[in-house]
Design a protein around this motif. Structure first.
Motif, PDB file in Angstrom:
ATOM      1  N   GLU A 181     -14.566 -33.026  37.256  1.00  0.00           N
ATOM      2  CA  GLU A 181     -15.727 -33.183  38.107  1.00  0.00           C
ATOM      3  C   GLU A 181     -17.029 -33.421  37.364  1.00  0.00           C
ATOM      4  O   GLU A 181     -17.686 -34.351  37.836  1.00  0.00           O
ATOM      5  CB  GLU A 181     -15.860 -31.936  38.992  1.00  0.00           C
ATOM      6  CG  GLU A 181     -17.014 -31.843  39.644  1.00  0.00           C
ATOM      7  CD  GLU A 181     -16.926 -30.709  40.665  1.00  0.00           C
ATOM      8  OE1 GLU A 181     -18.068 -30.505  41.799  1.00  0.00           O
ATOM      9  OE2 GLU A 181     -16.541 -29.644  40.471  1.00  0.00           O
ATOM     10  N   SER A 182     -17.483 -32.754  36.361  1.00  0.00           N
ATOM     11  CA  SER A 182     -18.437 -32.727  35.627  1.00  0.00           C
ATOM     12  C   SER A 182     -18.883 -34.256  35.207  1.00  0.00           C
ATOM     13  O   SER A 182     -20.093 -34.930  35.252  1.00  0.00           O
ATOM     14  CB  SER A 182     -18.714 -31.888  34.550  1.00  0.00           C
ATOM     15  OG  SER A 182     -17.803 -32.156  33.671  1.00  0.00           O
ATOM     16  N   ARG A 183     -17.963 -34.793  34.554  1.00  0.00           N
ATOM     17  CA  ARG A 183     -17.844 -36.231  34.174  1.00  0.00           C
ATOM     18  C   ARG A 183     -18.230 -37.150  35.150  1.00  0.00           C
ATOM     19  O   ARG A 183     -18.771 -38.168  35.042  1.00  0.00           O
ATOM     20  CB  ARG A 183     -16.954 -36.695  33.189  1.00  0.00           C
ATOM     21  CG  ARG A 183     -17.080 -37.900  32.624  1.00  0.00           C
ATOM     22  CD  ARG A 183     -15.947 -38.289  31.474  1.00  0.00           C
ATOM     23  NE  ARG A 183     -16.142 -39.520  31.019  1.00  0.00           N
ATOM     24  CZ  ARG A 183     -15.318 -40.597  31.531  1.00  0.00           C
ATOM     25  NH1 ARG A 183     -14.740 -40.620  32.534  1.00  0.00           N
ATOM     26  NH2 ARG A 183     -15.713 -41.886  31.018  1.00  0.00           N
ATOM     27  N   THR A 184     -17.249 -37.201  36.331  1.00  0.00           N
ATOM     28  CA  THR A 184     -17.334 -37.984  37.365  1.00  0.00           C
ATOM     29  C   THR A 184     -18.769 -38.015  38.055  1.00  0.00           C
ATOM     30  O   THR A 184     -19.515 -39.148  38.272  1.00  0.00           O
ATOM     31  CB  THR A 184     -16.384 -37.606  38.448  1.00  0.00           C
ATOM     32  OG1 THR A 184     -15.180 -37.720  37.849  1.00  0.00           O
ATOM     33  CG2 THR A 184     -16.718 -38.420  39.585  1.00  0.00           C
ATOM     34  N   ARG A 185     -19.376 -36.731  38.335  1.00  0.00           N
ATOM     35  CA  ARG A 185     -20.795 -36.653  38.813  1.00  0.00           C
ATOM     36  C   ARG A 185     -21.815 -37.367  37.839  1.00  0.00           C
ATOM     37  O   ARG A 185     -22.635 -38.067  38.435  1.00  0.00           O
ATOM     38  CB  ARG A 185     -21.017 -35.078  39.017  1.00  0.00           C
ATOM     39  CG  ARG A 185     -20.545 -34.494  40.222  1.00  0.00           C
ATOM     40  CD  ARG A 185     -20.924 -33.043  40.390  1.00  0.00           C
ATOM     41  NE  ARG A 185     -20.382 -32.582  41.662  1.00  0.00           N
ATOM     42  CZ  ARG A 185     -21.110 -32.475  42.622  1.00  0.00           C
ATOM     43  NH1 ARG A 185     -22.259 -33.240  42.791  1.00  0.00           N
ATOM     44  NH2 ARG A 185     -20.861 -31.964  43.807  1.00  0.00           N
ATOM     45  N   ALA A 278      -6.030 -38.782  43.404  1.00  0.00           N
ATOM     46  CA  ALA A 278      -6.884 -39.459  44.543  1.00  0.00           C
ATOM     47  C   ALA A 278      -7.578 -38.249  45.318  1.00  0.00           C
ATOM     48  O   ALA A 278      -8.681 -38.131  45.731  1.00  0.00           O
ATOM     49  CB  ALA A 278      -6.156 -40.570  44.988  1.00  0.00           C
ATOM     50  N   SER A 279      -6.739 -37.321  45.602  1.00  0.00           N
ATOM     51  CA  SER A 279      -7.233 -36.294  46.497  1.00  0.00           C
ATOM     52  C   SER A 279      -8.173 -35.270  45.976  1.00  0.00           C
ATOM     53  O   SER A 279      -9.314 -35.105  46.598  1.00  0.00           O
ATOM     54  CB  SER A 279      -6.066 -35.478  47.155  1.00  0.00           C
ATOM     55  OG  SER A 279      -5.195 -36.155  47.677  1.00  0.00           O
ATOM     56  N   VAL A 280      -8.129 -35.292  44.505  1.00  0.00           N
ATOM     57  CA  VAL A 280      -9.256 -34.132  43.983  1.00  0.00           C
ATOM     58  C   VAL A 280     -10.331 -35.126  43.562  1.00  0.00           C
ATOM     59  O   VAL A 280     -11.519 -34.722  44.064  1.00  0.00           O
ATOM     60  CB  VAL A 280      -8.560 -34.015  42.480  1.00  0.00           C
ATOM     61  CG1 VAL A 280      -9.621 -33.458  41.601  1.00  0.00           C
ATOM     62  CG2 VAL A 280      -7.447 -33.252  42.498  1.00  0.00           C
ATOM     63  N   PHE A 281     -10.551 -36.399  43.379  1.00  0.00           N
ATOM     64  CA  PHE A 281     -11.577 -37.461  43.084  1.00  0.00           C
ATOM     65  C   PHE A 281     -12.103 -37.478  44.486  1.00  0.00           C
ATOM     66  O   PHE A 281     -13.257 -37.583  44.656  1.00  0.00           O
ATOM     67  CB  PHE A 281     -11.261 -38.653  42.583  1.00  0.00           C
ATOM     68  CG  PHE A 281     -10.824 -38.531  41.082  1.00  0.00           C
ATOM     69  CD1 PHE A 281     -12.077 -38.385  40.234  1.00  0.00           C
ATOM     70  CD2 PHE A 281      -9.746 -38.971  40.416  1.00  0.00           C
ATOM     71  CE1 PHE A 281     -12.033 -38.412  39.118  1.00  0.00           C
ATOM     72  CE2 PHE A 281      -9.636 -39.105  38.989  1.00  0.00           C
ATOM     73  CZ  PHE A 281     -10.921 -38.764  38.451  1.00  0.00           C
ATOM     74  N   GLY A 282     -11.349 -37.731  45.585  1.00  0.00           N
ATOM     75  CA  GLY A 282     -11.969 -37.755  46.845  1.00  0.00           C
ATOM     76  C   GLY A 282     -12.817 -36.704  47.283  1.00  0.00           C
ATOM     77  O   GLY A 282     -13.866 -36.897  47.737  1.00  0.00           O
ATOM     78  N   ALA A 283     -12.353 -35.538  46.942  1.00  0.00           N
ATOM     79  CA  ALA A 283     -13.231 -34.237  47.337  1.00  0.00           C
ATOM     80  C   ALA A 283     -14.405 -34.237  46.372  1.00  0.00           C
ATOM     81  O   ALA A 283     -15.528 -33.803  46.868  1.00  0.00           O
ATOM     82  CB  ALA A 283     -12.139 -32.864  46.955  1.00  0.00           C
ATOM     83  N   VAL A 284     -14.322 -34.638  45.030  1.00  0.00           N
ATOM     84  CA  VAL A 284     -15.500 -34.810  44.276  1.00  0.00           C
ATOM     85  C   VAL A 284     -16.532 -35.574  44.794  1.00  0.00           C
ATOM     86  O   VAL A 284     -17.775 -35.465  44.890  1.00  0.00           O
ATOM     87  CB  VAL A 284     -15.277 -35.126  42.841  1.00  0.00           C
ATOM     88  CG1 VAL A 284     -16.278 -35.193  41.919  1.00  0.00           C
ATOM     89  CG2 VAL A 284     -14.254 -33.925  42.163  1.00  0.00           C
ATOM     90  N   LEU A 285     -15.946 -36.801  45.246  1.00  0.00           N
ATOM     91  CA  LEU A 285     -16.991 -37.773  45.652  1.00  0.00           C
ATOM     92  C   LEU A 285     -17.425 -37.454  46.889  1.00  0.00           C
ATOM     93  O   LEU A 285     -18.692 -37.862  47.204  1.00  0.00           O
ATOM     94  CB  LEU A 285     -16.160 -39.077  45.753  1.00  0.00           C
ATOM     95  CG  LEU A 285     -15.624 -39.978  44.435  1.00  0.00           C
ATOM     96  CD1 LEU A 285     -14.822 -41.066  45.046  1.00  0.00           C
ATOM     97  CD2 LEU A 285     -16.806 -40.263  43.587  1.00  0.00           C
TER      98      LEU A 285
END
Length: 434
Positions: A181-185, A278-285
């Motif tokens: 999460e932190s790096r994606t954000r 993809a589900s985890v990234f979808g929630a982060v986005l």
């Protein structure tokens, strides 16, 4: 003549949490050639005992029994390592027996090895049905592959097991969120800020720091002041100015989303790990206010799970792994939901084994790109190495300017940042590409 195991066994000689001080002392006191024989005996299995001359005792024998229950051959071997006249690659259909074996391997091996052995047990010995029992789920080491297996069993799962299964899935999801999460954000926030900058800003919107840096090449030294102006002054300092040929401005803040993201995910059985990530990234986005995120999963039908993105566990249990594939139908649905093509990124995650209309699928991708959509094709979103995929379809998409490539979860934020900024995508090593 002796035989050796026909399957590769995990090397049990790695450091493990269950090693004892007694074993460490024994190993250090053993002559090098005897220790080598011991290692070969552990790697090759019981069939090599005659040729190595080694007899295993204590923890070595218990480790060998756990390995032999999964990777051995013949008949009569049990998970506790005690033979009945032969050997077999079988844990049987007894839940207590399998649960005991799962406990053993967690004692003798590190978690990374346990996960591999669990995966082999499910794939080789058909133990999926036993995962429908709560006591079994409590004994396993959670990982992405196990989550995929549980999701494939979702419809057959009894109510008594579902809460335990959700707990297992949530543990894996929370671990992925902490890691990603932190790096994606951070990565996407920077990309969104850069994509929002304007080149003809109003005075109050000028980013002076970046404007000056961008125009330093236009620095001009001003002529020296005339004598009348400098009368009585000594050591006058030369002056200069930066000519701002290009102004850089901040994008004005807005409550509306800057970019629309559409994740279109193939939920066929081979894509299990990709569905989880993809589900985890979808929630982060979806948690980023500057993005409007839509998650669509498909096989031969299309399901929009956008309203469940606040909880990736709900998303995962809303999928149905397995079945056929109709990419064209899924892309048609995604295309119908696009309202701002120039500000939209569509990410298709699929192995491209199309069961629908191939030519229509390609025309649809071409139409989206022509309208200004940034289109990304990921053959997999996982850490599982080079995936199997349809090479012909991948090449056809590449010819349309939508190169298809495998992507690890760690690389995904960089891929999304490049798509948002409309830069070339950071395609990884060519050996993983069409």
């Amino acid at each position: 003549m002796t035989t050796t195991r026909t399957t590769t066994r995990t090397d049990p000689m790695s450091e493990t949490p269950g090693e004892t001080a007694e074993r460490t002392a024994t190993a250090s006191d053993t002559p090098p050639d005897a220790e080598q024989l011991r290692r070969w005996r552990m790697v090759l299995g019981a069939d090599s005992a005659d040729s190595t001359g080694r007899t295993l005792t204590g923890q070595d024998a218990a480790m060998d029994g756990a390995l032999d229950a999964l990777y051995g051959g013949g008949a009569g071997k049990k998970p506790n390592g005690r033979g009945t006249g032969g050997r077999s690659a079988g844990l049987g259909a007894s839940a207590p027996s399998v649960a005991r074996w799962l406990g053993d391997i967690r004692t003798y091996f590190p978690s990374s090895v346990v996960q591999v052995m669990q995966r082999d047990a499910i794939d080789r010995l058909g133990l999926s049905a036993l995962l429908l029992e709560p006591e079994m789920l409590e004994a396993v080491e959670p990982d992405v592959h196990l989550v995929g297996t549980l999701l494939s069993l979702n419809k057959a799962m009894p109510e008594t097991t579902k809460e335990t299964a959700r707990a297992v899935v949530r543990k894996v999801v929370e671990d992925l969120e902490r890691r990603l999460e932190s790096r994606t954000r951070a990565t996407l926030t920077g990309a969104l800020d850069r994509s929002a900058r304007i080149s003809r800003p109003r005075h109050r919107d000028i980013d002076w720091d970046r404007t000056i840096r961008a125009n330093l090449k236009n620095y001009l030294t001003l002529p020296a002041p005339d004598a009348a102006t400098t009368a009585g002054e000594t050591g006058a300092t030369p002056t200069g100015t930066v000519v701002p040929e290009r102004l850089i401005g901040y994008g004005r803040s807005s409550r509306s989303a800057k970019k629309d993201i559409v994740l279109c995910v193939d939920q066929s059985g081979s894509m299990a790990a990709s569905v989880v990530h993809a589900s985890v990234f979808g929630a982060v986005l979806a948690s980023m206010r500057t993005l409007s995120t839509r998650l669509v999963v498909f096989d031969t039908a299309v399901v929009d799970l956008t309203d469940q993105l606040d909880d990736p566990v709900d998303v995962l249990f809303g999928t149905q792994l397995g079945g056929g594939t109709d990419i064209n139908r899924a892309l048609a649905y995604c295309q119908s939901r696009i309202t701002r093509p120039a500000d939209t990124v569509v990410v298709l995650i699929s192995d491209l084994y199309e069961g629908g209309i191939r030519d229509e699928m390609l025309k649809r991708v071409a139409a989206m790109k022509a309208s200004g959509v940034q289109f990304v094709t990921l053959l997999a979103l996982s850490d599982e190495g080079a995936p199997a995929y349809d090479h012909e379809h991948a090449a056809a998409l590449g010819a349309l300017g939508a190169p298809a490539f495998a992507c690890t979860p760690d690389l995904f934020p960089d891929v999304m940042a490049a798509a948002i900024e409309k830069r070339p995508l950071p395609i990884p090593d060519k050996e993983y590409q069409p």
